[in-house]
Motif scaffolding. Sequence first.
Motif, PDB file in Angstrom:
ATOM      1  N   PRO A   1       6.864  12.216 -14.856  1.00 51.35           N
ATOM      2  CA  PRO A   1       7.208  11.001 -14.110  1.00 51.35           C
ATOM      3  C   PRO A   1       6.599  11.002 -12.710  1.00 51.35           C
ATOM      4  O   PRO A   1       5.972  11.980 -12.302  1.00 51.35           O
ATOM      5  CB  PRO A   1       8.731  11.072 -14.023  1.00 51.35           C
ATOM      6  CG  PRO A   1       9.038  12.524 -14.037  1.00 51.35           C
ATOM      7  CD  PRO A   1       7.957  13.184 -14.855  1.00 51.35           C
ATOM      8  N   ILE A   2       6.806   9.921 -11.998  1.00 50.35           N
ATOM      9  CA  ILE A   2       6.364   9.833 -10.605  1.00 50.35           C
ATOM     10  C   ILE A   2       7.156  10.852  -9.788  1.00 50.35           C
ATOM     11  O   ILE A   2       8.367  10.986  -9.959  1.00 50.35           O
ATOM     12  CB  ILE A   2       6.612   8.408 -10.068  1.00 50.35           C
ATOM     13  CG1 ILE A   2       5.726   7.417 -10.824  1.00 50.35           C
ATOM     14  CG2 ILE A   2       6.387   8.347  -8.564  1.00 50.35           C
ATOM     15  CD1 ILE A   2       6.090   5.967 -10.579  1.00 50.35           C
TER      16      ILE A   2
ATOM     17  N   ARG B   1      14.181  -5.954 -16.828  1.00 51.56           N
ATOM     18  CA  ARG B   1      13.121  -4.958 -16.625  1.00 51.56           C
ATOM     19  C   ARG B   1      13.671  -3.666 -16.019  1.00 51.56           C
ATOM     20  O   ARG B   1      12.922  -2.770 -15.662  1.00 51.56           O
ATOM     21  CB  ARG B   1      12.034  -5.529 -15.699  1.00 51.56           C
ATOM     22  CG  ARG B   1      11.246  -6.697 -16.305  1.00 51.56           C
ATOM     23  CD  ARG B   1      10.394  -7.363 -15.237  1.00 51.56           C
ATOM     24  NE  ARG B   1      11.234  -7.738 -14.090  1.00 51.56           N
ATOM     25  CZ  ARG B   1      10.888  -7.577 -12.814  1.00 51.56           C
ATOM     26  NH1 ARG B   1       9.730  -7.039 -12.497  1.00 51.56           N
ATOM     27  NH2 ARG B   1      11.717  -7.947 -11.844  1.00 51.56           N
ATOM     28  N   GLY B   2      14.976  -3.647 -15.862  1.00 49.23           N
ATOM     29  CA  GLY B   2      15.591  -2.426 -15.333  1.00 49.23           C
ATOM     30  C   GLY B   2      15.536  -2.319 -13.824  1.00 49.23           C
ATOM     31  O   GLY B   2      15.666  -1.233 -13.272  1.00 49.23           O
ATOM     32  N   VAL B   3      15.324  -3.453 -13.151  1.00 50.57           N
ATOM     33  CA  VAL B   3      15.281  -3.451 -11.690  1.00 50.57           C
ATOM     34  C   VAL B   3      16.655  -3.843 -11.149  1.00 50.57           C
ATOM     35  O   VAL B   3      17.255  -4.812 -11.625  1.00 50.57           O
ATOM     36  CB  VAL B   3      14.213  -4.448 -11.166  1.00 50.57           C
ATOM     37  CG1 VAL B   3      14.176  -4.458  -9.645  1.00 50.57           C
ATOM     38  CG2 VAL B   3      12.847  -4.113 -11.748  1.00 50.57           C
ATOM     39  N   VAL B   4      17.135  -3.098 -10.180  1.00 48.49           N
ATOM     40  CA  VAL B   4      18.475  -3.362  -9.646  1.00 48.49           C
ATOM     41  C   VAL B   4      18.529  -4.759  -9.018  1.00 48.49           C
ATOM     42  O   VAL B   4      17.594  -5.191  -8.331  1.00 48.49           O
ATOM     43  CB  VAL B   4      18.886  -2.272  -8.628  1.00 48.49           C
ATOM     44  CG1 VAL B   4      18.056  -2.316  -7.346  1.00 48.49           C
ATOM     45  CG2 VAL B   4      20.374  -2.366  -8.303  1.00 48.49           C
TER      46      VAL B   4
ATOM     47  N   ARG C   1      10.477   3.735 -15.360  1.00 47.63           N
ATOM     48  CA  ARG C   1      10.268   4.435 -14.086  1.00 47.63           C
ATOM     49  C   ARG C   1       8.785   4.770 -13.876  1.00 47.63           C
ATOM     50  O   ARG C   1       8.304   4.766 -12.754  1.00 47.63           O
ATOM     51  CB  ARG C   1      11.156   5.681 -13.989  1.00 47.63           C
ATOM     52  CG  ARG C   1      12.647   5.324 -13.861  1.00 47.63           C
ATOM     53  CD  ARG C   1      13.516   6.515 -13.486  1.00 47.63           C
ATOM     54  NE  ARG C   1      13.273   6.972 -12.137  1.00 47.63           N
ATOM     55  CZ  ARG C   1      13.874   6.485 -11.050  1.00 47.63           C
ATOM     56  NH1 ARG C   1      14.786   5.535 -11.150  1.00 47.63           N
ATOM     57  NH2 ARG C   1      13.582   6.956  -9.869  1.00 47.63           N
ATOM     58  N   MET C   2       8.069   5.044 -14.967  1.00 46.52           N
ATOM     59  CA  MET C   2       6.626   5.291 -14.886  1.00 46.52           C
ATOM     60  C   MET C   2       5.883   4.102 -14.276  1.00 46.52           C
ATOM     61  O   MET C   2       4.884   4.260 -13.592  1.00 46.52           O
ATOM     62  CB  MET C   2       6.031   5.484 -16.290  1.00 46.52           C
ATOM     63  CG  MET C   2       6.163   6.827 -16.936  1.00 46.52           C
ATOM     64  SD  MET C   2       5.334   8.118 -16.055  1.00 46.52           S
ATOM     65  CE  MET C   2       3.611   7.814 -16.486  1.00 46.52           C
ATOM     66  N   ASN C   3       6.378   2.915 -14.622  1.00 43.73           N
ATOM     67  CA  ASN C   3       5.655   1.692 -14.252  1.00 43.73           C
ATOM     68  C   ASN C   3       6.184   1.041 -12.982  1.00 43.73           C
ATOM     69  O   ASN C   3       5.848  -0.092 -12.671  1.00 43.73           O
ATOM     70  CB  ASN C   3       5.725   0.691 -15.410  1.00 43.73           C
ATOM     71  CG  ASN C   3       4.931   1.193 -16.601  1.00 43.73           C
ATOM     72  OD1 ASN C   3       3.853   1.761 -16.424  1.00 43.73           O
ATOM     73  ND2 ASN C   3       5.464   1.030 -17.794  1.00 43.73           N
TER      74      ASN C   3
ATOM     75  N   GLU D   1      -0.039  -0.456  -7.271  1.00 43.01           N
ATOM     76  CA  GLU D   1      -1.269   0.147  -7.779  1.00 43.01           C
ATOM     77  C   GLU D   1      -2.404  -0.883  -7.739  1.00 43.01           C
ATOM     78  O   GLU D   1      -3.518  -0.583  -7.328  1.00 43.01           O
ATOM     79  CB  GLU D   1      -1.014   0.621  -9.223  1.00 43.01           C
ATOM     80  CG  GLU D   1      -2.073   1.522  -9.785  1.00 43.01           C
ATOM     81  CD  GLU D   1      -2.289   2.799  -8.996  1.00 43.01           C
ATOM     82  OE1 GLU D   1      -1.304   3.489  -8.677  1.00 43.01           O
ATOM     83  OE2 GLU D   1      -3.458   3.095  -8.684  1.00 43.01           O
ATOM     84  N   GLN D   2      -2.090  -2.117  -8.147  1.00 43.97           N
ATOM     85  CA  GLN D   2      -3.093  -3.188  -8.100  1.00 43.97           C
ATOM     86  C   GLN D   2      -3.509  -3.465  -6.664  1.00 43.97           C
ATOM     87  O   GLN D   2      -4.680  -3.659  -6.362  1.00 43.97           O
ATOM     88  CB  GLN D   2      -2.527  -4.476  -8.736  1.00 43.97           C
ATOM     89  CG  GLN D   2      -2.308  -4.379 -10.231  1.00 43.97           C
ATOM     90  CD  GLN D   2      -3.536  -3.834 -10.961  1.00 43.97           C
ATOM     91  OE1 GLN D   2      -4.653  -4.294 -10.742  1.00 43.97           O
ATOM     92  NE2 GLN D   2      -3.337  -2.827 -11.812  1.00 43.97           N
TER      93      GLN D   2
END
Lengths: 463, 279
Positions: B213-214, A349-352, B256-258, B264-265
């Motif tokens: 983006p954020i 998911r692209g998380v480090v 990166r958007m997510n 947020e939830q």
Amino acid sequence: MPLNPKKTPMPSQDPKERIHNFNEVARGYTREMALAEAERCLQCKKSPCRQGCPVEVDIPAFIARLKEQDFDGAINKIKEKNNLPAICGRVCPQESQCEKYCTLAKKHEPVGIGRLERYLADYQLAKGEPSGMEKAPASGFKVAVIGSGPAGLTAAADLARMGHQVTVLEALHVPGGVLMYGIPEFRLPKKIVQQEIDTIRRLGVEIRTNAVVGKLTTVDELLENGYDAVFIGTGAGLPHFMGIPGENLLGVYSANEFLTRTNLMKAYLFPRYATPIKVGRRVAVIGAGNVAMDAARTALRLGAEESYIVYRRSAAEMPARKEEIEHAEEEGVQFHLLTSPVKFYGDDRGVVTGMTCQRFELGEPDASGRRRPVPIPGSEYEMPIDTVVIAIGQGPNPLVLQTTPGLELTRKGTIAADEATGATSRKGVFAGGDIVTGAATVILAMGAGKAAARAIDKYLREK
Amino acid sequence: MYRIVKKEVMSPVIKLMEVEAPAVAAKARAGQFIILRLDEEGERIPLTIADFNRSRGTITTIFQEVGYTTQRLGALEAGDGLADFVGPLGQPSEIENYGRVICVGGGVGVAPVYPIARALKEAGNEVISIIGARTKELLIWEDKMRAVSDELLVATDDGSYGHHGFVTDLLKQVLEEKGNVARVWGIGPVVMMRAVAETTRPFGVPTIVSMNPIMVDGTGMCGACRVSVGGETKFACVDGPEFDGHQVDWQLALRRMNMYKDEEQRILAAHEGGDCKCH
């Protein structure tokens, strides 16, 4: 009374407790402690301490008043030179300034000058009375100050006291610059910063927030629209990244972003405050300066189980203040020295999820005088981590520089300014603080603001 | 305080707000954005400028309620105030007389396309605009877009209005039929902008997209808004928001958007029903 060879200790929150809150670590002296510490001052004729103060505070004179329990007289003595004593008393590196030159320091611990300054400043803020700062008659000149960090606030306050009409333009929604977004609440409570700024407002300084110079207006427009001089104190607001693979993975923050979310936007109070921050179980902070220590200690308070300082040189070369390193150690920050990441990697998911580090050894001294870190071939190893904070320094923010034609810059991209006056290549435009020196300290920026205010005053009156 | 002088409900989830900010309006140009903060506890969110009126001293933004802050913003009315409103931020669009250009707007992305199309038209371009939405009631500013375009094409995903399908279907048609297109602007959701870039790529037409983006400060200070363009890391807030769509790393942009979806939830749950449970 025999001289106590040691400073009166600073009461502070227990490390086990404080890593779970953002309350101030150092609680400040009581009246008794302050008086006991003031007694240690020898009031020596030469008063070498004074040469160590970038804003020229008459240290023996304020301590003499404190000894006599003239608290108001003591703080007003400080305020003759220093507009932000509650801040300086907390974040100045006194050990390399006033206290370094203290006569006592030859044989014993120096007088706790910073702690006394803080005590007096807090005493006055608690009283809630405006300080006795004097103001010269109105000069009729208008000065614009860009940036409301330590340099800008000092320049603004001094210029106002000299009788000039001052407008401060701040890009963010609150004034204070790095004092608000950078330095954590547990080291410098934001309420204290705002109280000090209120004192400056009472001098007649107008502070306009949400004013991004370079976008909303320019230096030239300010000069065309009635300002007689401009001071640029925009700081070192451009984060440096390492330029290694994986730096854009989720969970990799610049120290600026990590600290701004936490301090300025109060992410530690999420979801009451709406700005989120993500902190995993293991946080690696790259770098070993004051900003790195702040980030590593912040990570613990945000719930990290392990917080690492990862630094490519050895303990001796760490640029952070000794006190900050000690506080970090007490709180359980782990130091991984002589090592540095060469790559970050992540999940699908692209998380480090980790970083590949390389070990270093120290070679010959480099241009900075410190021994150069040399990578050891074949020493790569993996370090699992969940969050990374890159704290390897900041450069000058280019917004003002790009929109000010004729403003000479240095090779580093900072403003080329006269050290003694802050004068730049543009007439009527002065600069000081990190935008001139590159990232340095609060008090050096204040010293530069002070020097520039004096030079601007001279420039205006000779105009 | 920055006063909201006009509010328009364009659909149940799309709102227009015109905000009094004379200094920002005096300097705003097509392609730029603002950052606003609702109140003391609020976060800083970037919104692209949909229109500016220098004589009224106002900036207009159009936004879709996608999360906590945009929902709260959408609940405000004319006469209410915003704590902070900063701008104009980012680089303006590069407006020149290119010849024939296409402006593609998807969803609320039609709003920021409007001032760009207008500026391109004023600069002498032949402006072909293509706008779209999921369904007819989510389509915004058709009239305004028509007024600044030589030709306007409309698509809806469900076929409730105009072409049944995506804006990229129409884009491909125009590129095939007309040829000689000098430049394409595409603004909308990330997936739509990626599709626009992929549509124009085989035609070799330079394609500008606007990244949203954020962000935190919006002045280049934090790096939250990093985007990868042609393998180089850029800050959307100061280097952008417009970039070469053929060079943008779209997967990274989507990720990166997510980044704060879970948070947020959490904040929505904490404030559910207007009852804040976190104080």
